[in-house]
Design a protein around this motif. Structure first.
Motif, PDB file in Angstrom:
ATOM      1  N   ALA A  87       0.626  -1.380   0.167  1.00  0.00           N
ATOM      2  CA  ALA A  87       0.010   0.284  -0.202  1.00  0.00           C
ATOM      3  C   ALA A  87       0.800   0.971   0.096  1.00  0.00           C
ATOM      4  CB  ALA A  87      -0.583   0.274   1.615  1.00  0.00           C
ATOM      5  N   THR A  88       0.186   2.631  -0.611  1.00  0.00           N
ATOM      6  CA  THR A  88       1.095   3.450  -0.584  1.00  0.00           C
ATOM      7  C   THR A  88       0.854   4.597   0.739  1.00  0.00           C
ATOM      8  OG1 THR A  88      -0.548   4.982  -1.935  1.00  0.00           O
ATOM      9  CG2 THR A  88       0.998   3.632  -3.343  1.00  0.00           C
ATOM     10  N   ASP A  89      -0.281   4.405   1.506  1.00  0.00           N
ATOM     11  CA  ASP A  89      -0.206   4.553   2.653  1.00  0.00           C
ATOM     12  C   ASP A  89      -1.335   3.987   3.372  1.00  0.00           C
ATOM     13  OD1 ASP A  89      -0.489   6.454   4.633  1.00  0.00           O
ATOM     14  OD2 ASP A  89      -1.024   7.792   3.419  1.00  0.00           O
ATOM     15  N   LEU A  90      -1.220   4.252   5.162  1.00  0.00           N
ATOM     16  CA  LEU A  90      -2.441   3.517   5.888  1.00  0.00           C
ATOM     17  C   LEU A  90      -2.847   4.588   6.904  1.00  0.00           C
ATOM     18  CD1 LEU A  90      -0.261   0.249   6.727  1.00  0.00           C
ATOM     19  CD2 LEU A  90      -2.735   0.335   5.194  1.00  0.00           C
ATOM     20  N   PHE A  91      -4.126   4.384   7.609  1.00  0.00           N
ATOM     21  CA  PHE A  91      -4.650   5.192   7.850  1.00  0.00           C
ATOM     22  C   PHE A  91      -5.134   4.734   9.314  1.00  0.00           C
ATOM     23  CE2 PHE A  91      -4.119   7.467   3.900  1.00  0.00           C
ATOM     24  CZ  PHE A  91      -4.136   8.501   3.521  1.00  0.00           C
ATOM     25  N   ASP A  92      -5.217   5.477  10.211  1.00  0.00           N
ATOM     26  CA  ASP A  92      -5.475   5.213  11.512  1.00  0.00           C
ATOM     27  C   ASP A  92      -6.739   5.846  11.123  1.00  0.00           C
ATOM     28  OD1 ASP A  92      -6.321   5.147  13.979  1.00  0.00           O
ATOM     29  OD2 ASP A  92      -4.566   5.269  14.629  1.00  0.00           O
ATOM     30  N   ILE A  93      -7.869   4.436  11.291  1.00  0.00           N
ATOM     31  CA  ILE A  93      -9.195   4.292  11.468  1.00  0.00           C
ATOM     32  C   ILE A  93     -10.226   5.783  12.284  1.00  0.00           C
ATOM     33  CG2 ILE A  93     -10.263   2.465  13.000  1.00  0.00           C
ATOM     34  CD1 ILE A  93     -11.693   1.859  10.145  1.00  0.00           C
ATOM     35  N   LYS A  94      -9.219   5.494  13.529  1.00  0.00           N
ATOM     36  CA  LYS A  94     -10.160   6.984  14.501  1.00  0.00           C
ATOM     37  C   LYS A  94      -9.782   7.928  14.131  1.00  0.00           C
ATOM     38  CE  LYS A  94      -9.902   3.069  17.963  1.00  0.00           C
ATOM     39  NZ  LYS A  94      -9.041   2.588  19.429  1.00  0.00           N
ATOM     40  N   THR A  95      -8.024   8.090  14.040  1.00  0.00           N
ATOM     41  CA  THR A  95      -8.313   9.541  13.689  1.00  0.00           C
ATOM     42  C   THR A  95      -7.400  10.675  12.422  1.00  0.00           C
ATOM     43  OG1 THR A  95      -5.415   9.032  13.718  1.00  0.00           O
ATOM     44  CG2 THR A  95      -6.748   9.188  15.581  1.00  0.00           C
ATOM     45  N   SER A  96      -7.520   8.889  11.606  1.00  0.00           N
ATOM     46  CA  SER A  96      -7.623   9.637   9.866  1.00  0.00           C
ATOM     47  C   SER A  96      -5.956   9.867   9.705  1.00  0.00           C
ATOM     48  CB  SER A  96      -8.777  10.508   9.497  1.00  0.00           C
ATOM     49  OG  SER A  96      -9.633   9.931   9.476  1.00  0.00           O
ATOM     50  N   LYS A  97      -5.148   9.690  10.258  1.00  0.00           N
ATOM     51  CA  LYS A  97      -4.217  10.347   9.813  1.00  0.00           C
ATOM     52  C   LYS A  97      -3.200   9.426   9.664  1.00  0.00           C
ATOM     53  CE  LYS A  97      -3.747  13.869  13.799  1.00  0.00           C
ATOM     54  NZ  LYS A  97      -2.937  14.513  15.038  1.00  0.00           N
ATOM     55  N   SER A  98      -2.390   9.909   9.096  1.00  0.00           N
ATOM     56  CA  SER A  98      -1.656   8.457   7.638  1.00  0.00           C
ATOM     57  C   SER A  98      -0.266   8.417   8.741  1.00  0.00           C
ATOM     58  CB  SER A  98      -0.886   9.696   6.698  1.00  0.00           C
ATOM     59  OG  SER A  98       0.102   8.592   5.869  1.00  0.00           O
ATOM     60  N   LEU A  99      -0.219   7.102   8.468  1.00  0.00           N
ATOM     61  CA  LEU A  99       1.108   6.362   9.167  1.00  0.00           C
ATOM     62  C   LEU A  99       1.788   6.899   8.854  1.00  0.00           C
ATOM     63  CD1 LEU A  99      -0.815   2.935  10.283  1.00  0.00           C
ATOM     64  CD2 LEU A  99      -0.444   5.490  11.419  1.00  0.00           C
ATOM     65  N   LYS A 100       2.173   7.719   7.075  1.00  0.00           N
ATOM     66  CA  LYS A 100       3.708   7.725   6.944  1.00  0.00           C
ATOM     67  C   LYS A 100       4.670   8.788   8.179  1.00  0.00           C
ATOM     68  CE  LYS A 100       2.916   8.045   2.248  1.00  0.00           C
ATOM     69  NZ  LYS A 100       2.856   8.843   0.659  1.00  0.00           N
ATOM     70  N   SER A 101       3.989   9.181   9.221  1.00  0.00           N
ATOM     71  CA  SER A 101       4.792  10.262   9.718  1.00  0.00           C
ATOM     72  C   SER A 101       5.579   9.104  11.401  1.00  0.00           C
ATOM     73  CB  SER A 101       3.699  11.217  10.475  1.00  0.00           C
ATOM     74  OG  SER A 101       2.970  10.490  11.426  1.00  0.00           O
ATOM     75  N   THR A 102       5.384   8.014  11.106  1.00  0.00           N
ATOM     76  CA  THR A 102       5.899   6.997  11.939  1.00  0.00           C
ATOM     77  C   THR A 102       6.562   6.363  11.426  1.00  0.00           C
ATOM     78  OG1 THR A 102       4.743   4.878  11.493  1.00  0.00           O
ATOM     79  CG2 THR A 102       3.109   6.837  13.238  1.00  0.00           C
ATOM     80  N   VAL A 103       7.058   6.043  10.301  1.00  0.00           N
ATOM     81  CA  VAL A 103       7.615   5.327   9.148  1.00  0.00           C
ATOM     82  C   VAL A 103       9.092   6.315   9.196  1.00  0.00           C
ATOM     83  CG1 VAL A 103       8.464   4.063   7.765  1.00  0.00           C
ATOM     84  CG2 VAL A 103       6.405   3.895   8.665  1.00  0.00           C
ATOM     85  N   VAL A 104      10.254   6.881  10.332  1.00  0.00           N
ATOM     86  CA  VAL A 104      10.813   8.283  10.249  1.00  0.00           C
ATOM     87  C   VAL A 104      11.808   7.081  11.086  1.00  0.00           C
ATOM     88  CG1 VAL A 104       9.523  10.307   9.860  1.00  0.00           C
ATOM     89  CG2 VAL A 104      10.415   9.362  12.287  1.00  0.00           C
ATOM     90  N   PRO A 105      13.245   7.609  10.332  1.00  0.00           N
ATOM     91  CA  PRO A 105      14.377   6.447  10.849  1.00  0.00           C
ATOM     92  C   PRO A 105      14.880   7.665  12.153  1.00  0.00           C
ATOM     93  CG  PRO A 105      15.044   7.739   8.190  1.00  0.00           C
ATOM     94  CD  PRO A 105      13.523   7.701   8.697  1.00  0.00           C
ATOM     95  N   ASN A 106      15.638   6.930  13.273  1.00  0.00           N
ATOM     96  CA  ASN A 106      15.899   6.979  14.666  1.00  0.00           C
ATOM     97  C   ASN A 106      17.434   8.354  14.289  1.00  0.00           C
ATOM     98  OD1 ASN A 106      13.694   7.195  15.775  1.00  0.00           O
ATOM     99  ND2 ASN A 106      13.989   5.152  16.461  1.00  0.00           N
TER     100      ASN A 106
END
Length: 277
Positions: A87-106
Motif C-alpha cells: 500500500a502507498t499509505d495507511l491511515f489510523d481509522i480512529k484519527t484519520s491520520k496517515s501512518l507515514k509520519s511514524t515511519v521515520v529513522p531515529n
C-alpha cells in the motif's frame, strides 16, 4: 532435532521470509515507477524499514535515483506491506491520520557531533537535536527557548543544532545559515542564539538572494567581519550541504524538527520533561 537447532531453523526461515518481502516491495516500486513516463528511476533499494503497531505490517522507506524533467534527483518514498499486499499509505481509522509520519529513522550517534553542540554538556545522557531554518518564524521563537532551557540545565542535557534552510520558502536562509556557521569560529556556540534573536526582516526580505545585503546585515548585527568570498569557500559550502543531507536522511521536511534521545518529537514539547520538577 534439539530446541536450539529448531530455534535457529525457525529464525532462518523468518529472516528469509522478511528478506523476500523486502524484495517484493522493491519490485512493486520498480513496476509502479516504470508506469510514469516522466520519471526514470534506478538503484531502488530499501533505505529504512520499521515494524508497525498494526500486526504483520511494516513501513518501508525506499531510496532511489531519478531523472525528472532532465534533472537528476535522489528520491525517498514510503510504502507499506504485510508480505501479501503493498500500500502507498495507511491511515489510523480512529484519527484519520496517515501512518507515514511514524515511519521515520531515529537519530544515530553520528548526529552528536561536537561541532554541532550549541548548549549543554556533550557527555550528558539526554540529547536533543534540532533541524532549523534561521528565517522560519516559528524557529526564531522556538530555538532560543530550547537553548535557554538547556543552558539552565547544562549539566544534564546536550543540544545539537543543524541548519536546514527551506530555500523554496526563504531563499535568504541558505546564505544566513552559512554565515552562522562561519561566525561560530569567532563567537563559538553563542553565534546561533545571537543570530536567532535578530529581526532580519528589518534588513532584507526573506526572498532575497543578494548575498552582499545579507552579509552586511549579519556583520552589523553580530559585530563580525566576514567577507563575501568566505561564503563560497569549499569547506563552508560542503559543511552546509552535509547538514542538509543529514536532514534528508531523516526525512526532515519542515522546521523546526526536533529529536529527543534519538526519536522525533512531533509535539516539540517533550524537551521540557527532561528535567523532572
Amino acid at each position: 532435532m534439539n530446541k536450539i537447532t529448531k530455534l535457529l531453523v525457525l529464525s532462518s526461515i523468518a529472516s528469509a521470509t522478511l528478506f523476500a518481502n523486502d524484495n517484493l516491495v522493491v519490485d512493486f516500486e520498480k513496476k509502479r515507477l516504470s508506469q510514469n513516463p516522466n520519471v526514470k528511476a534506478s538503484n531502488i533499494k530499501v533505505f529504512y524499514k520499521k515494524e508497525l503497531e498494526v500486526k504483520g505490517w511494516y513501513g518501508y522507506i525506499l531510496d532511489f535515483d531519478a531523472v525528472i524533467q532532465d534533472k537528476n534527483m535522489k528520491i525517498k518514498d514510503t510504502l507499506f506491506s504485510d508480505g501479501k499486499v503493498v500500500a502507498t499509505d495507511l491511515f489510523d481509522i480512529k484519527t484519520s491520520k496517515s501512518l507515514k509520519s511514524t515511519v521515520v529513522p531515529n537519530i544515530t550517534d553520528k548526529y552528536y557531533q561536537k561541532s554541532k553542540l550549541i548548549a549543554g554538556n556533550e557527555k550528558a545522557k539526554d540529547k536533543i537535536v534540532i533541524f532549523s531554518d534561521p528565517l522560519c518564524p516559528f524557529c526564531m521563537q522556538y530555538v532560543p527557548e530550547v537553548i535557554d532551557f538547556v543552558s539552565k540545565n547544562s549539566d544534564n542535557i546536550a543540544l545539537y543544532y543543524y541548519a536546514f534552510p527551506l530555500t523554496h520558502i526563504h531563499p535568504a536562509s541558505t546564505t544566513l545559515s552559512k554565515l552562522i556557521d562561519i561566525a561560530k569560529i569567532k563567537l563559538g556556540q553563542d553565534a546561533v542564539l545571537k543570530a536567532y534573536k535578530v529581526d532580519w526582516q528589518k534588513h532584507f526580505e526573506v526572498s532575497t538572494t543578494d548575498d552582499k545585503t545579507i552579509l552586511n546585515a549579519f556583520n552589523k548585527e553580530l559585530q563580525t567581519n566576514i567577507k563575501i568570498e568566505d561564503l563560497n569557500k569549499k569547506d563552508v559550502v560542503n559543511s552546509l550541504e552535509k547538514e542538509i543531507a543529514l536532514g534528508d536522511d531523516l526525512l526532515v521536511a519542515g522546521t523546526p524538527t526536533i529529536y529527543i534521545n534519538g526519536e522525533i518529537d512531533p509535539t516539540k514539547e517533550l524537551y521540557k520533561s527532561l528535567i523532572k520538577k
